[in-house]
Enzyme design. Structure first.
Site, PDB file in Angstrom:
ATOM      1  N   GLU A 152       0.883  -1.166   0.000  1.00  0.00           N
ATOM      2  CA  GLU A 152       0.000   0.000   0.000  1.00  0.00           C
ATOM      3  C   GLU A 152       0.917   1.211   0.000  1.00  0.00           C
ATOM      4  O   GLU A 152       1.394   1.643   1.043  1.00  0.00           O
ATOM      5  CB  GLU A 152      -0.937  -0.021   1.209  1.00  0.00           C
ATOM      6  N   GLU A 161       3.313   8.200  -5.836  1.00  0.00           N
ATOM      7  CA  GLU A 161       4.467   7.898  -4.979  1.00  0.00           C
ATOM      8  C   GLU A 161       5.401   6.864  -5.583  1.00  0.00           C
ATOM      9  O   GLU A 161       6.219   6.278  -4.885  1.00  0.00           O
ATOM     10  CB  GLU A 161       3.977   7.489  -3.582  1.00  0.00           C
TER      11      GLU A 161
END
Ligand SMILES: C[S@@+](CC[C@H](N)C(=O)[O-])C[C@H]1O[C@@H](n2cnc3c(N)ncnc32)[C@H](O)[C@@H]1O
Length: 353
Positions: A152, A161
């Site tokens: 995650e 990210e």
């Protein structure tokens, strides 16, 4: 159990952090505001956990998504790689669900130390091994490669990210061929929104301040909270279109070159009025069935007991519309530009069509 972490932080403080620590130790304790448990711990770690991790640990729906998906796979008897372990929650879940081993990889040395302490605290240190460092710098012997990659590492935008590059490196270097990947895939969504409250918050109306509007950013997706922004906190949010899936990724096979750098969509406008923003959210699915979903869409968090936690750590992104005034046409053109590295920001803009 907190002792090793405390010692580690006292020892690893850089000189610039020491002044912050002195502030905590000298000023706050004198004012009786700093609890004993925080004294001597670097402010950088305290801020990071408060800003980034506490709300995600409170997002019980997110946590249930991973628990249920790992239980269903199952991870029992499997070697699991937790890619971007953060606090180590997913590593603990995998270990509790019977994984034969878990390798928790976390680039922040501070957070890796938290995972180690947490594994010890839960008496799972014989299952959970912690690697402090970026996964791209790690290599594993064949016998140590994972059967399951769980991760995650999503931002307000799905790929923001750098998760796709991390998945690619992990599936090619840290896992066995055909390893299960959780989540299996995801989609980035964009949707047109009308909100007078958002419009007024994003523009300067006072005549003496009108020049400030020159700097009004209509060119990129923005996040107004530490996570994103919460559509559900707007008093007058009105969806002007359906959700548009602007990109989709399969974490087991997609490469950055599979993602178009630029896509154009014709969007049907559902209501009369002004389109004030493009709102971004995403959804990931546990497996190819797409029955178990995790979503940051405002509709899915609205009224949920965990909705505020999700909005606090992810929320949605928004981009104010670049066309000013006037009623929206029946359809609009939505341009989605994915950053060239495949990981950066996206921008989009509705125009009259
Ligand atoms: C959004 S947090 C999630 C933490 C945890 N997985 C959870 O579910 O609670 C993502 C974490 O992954 C780390 N991270 C992201 N990409 C990474 C990579 N390729 N290698 C190591 N750490 C990574 C970040 O430092 C951050 O702590």
């Amino acid at each position: 159990m907190a002792e090793p972490l405390l010692k580690r932080h006292k020892a690893s403080n850089s000189s610039s952090e020491v002044s912050e620590d002195e502030e905590v130790q000298d000023v706050l304790p004198r004012a009786s505001l700093c609890p004993q448990r925080l004294r001597g711990i670097g402010m950088k770690l305290v801020n990071r956990i408060n800003d980034d991790y506490l709300a995600m640990l409170r997002d019980v729906h997110r946590n249930d998504f991973y628990w249920t998906a790992m239980e269903k796979l199952p991870v029992r008897g499997q070697r699991v790689l937790d890619l971007g372990a953060g606090t180590g929650l997913l590593s603990l879940m995998a270990a509790k669900l019977g994984a034969s081993s878990v390798l928790a990889v976390e680039e922040s040395a501070d957070m890796a130390a938290v995972v180690k302490t947490s594994a010890e605290h839960n008496r799972l240190q014989h299952i959970i091994d912690v690697h402090a460092g970026h996964s791209a710098l790690l290599s594993l012997a064949e016998k140590d490669k994972a059967d399951v990659i769980v991760s995650e590492t999503f931002g307000v935008l799905l790929l923001q990210e750098g998760c796709l590059k991390s998945f690619i490196h992990a599936r090619e270097n840290l896992a066995k061929p055909g390893a299960s990947i959780l989540p299996a895939g995801g989609a980035q969504h964009a949707r047109l929104l009308a909100s007078t409250a958002l419009r007024s918050a994003c523009s300067a109306l006072d005549p003496e301040m009108l020049h400030v509007n020159t700097f009004r950013d209509a060119g990129q997706v923005r996040f107004s909270l530490p996570g994103g922004f919460s559509v559900n906190s707007l008093p007058d949010a009105c969806w002007m279109s359906d959700n548009i899936s602007v990109l989709e990724v399969d974490f087991a096979s997609s490469r950055p070159s599979d993602i178009p750098s630029s896509r154009h969509f014709r969007v049907q406008i559902l209501e009369d009025g002004i389109v004030d923003a493009v709102v971004t959210s995403w959804e990931v699915w546990a497996d190819k069935d797409r029955t178990l979903l995790l979503s940051t869409a405002a509709d899915s968090t609205k009224g949920q007991p965990w909705g505020f936690a999700r909005d606090a750590h992810w929320g949605q992104g928004f981009q104010v519309r670049s066309c000013r005034g006037g009623a929206a046409a029946r359809s609009a053109r939505l341009d989605w530009n994915q950053a060239s590295r495949g990981t950066g920001r996206c921008c989009s803009s509705p125009c009259r069509g």
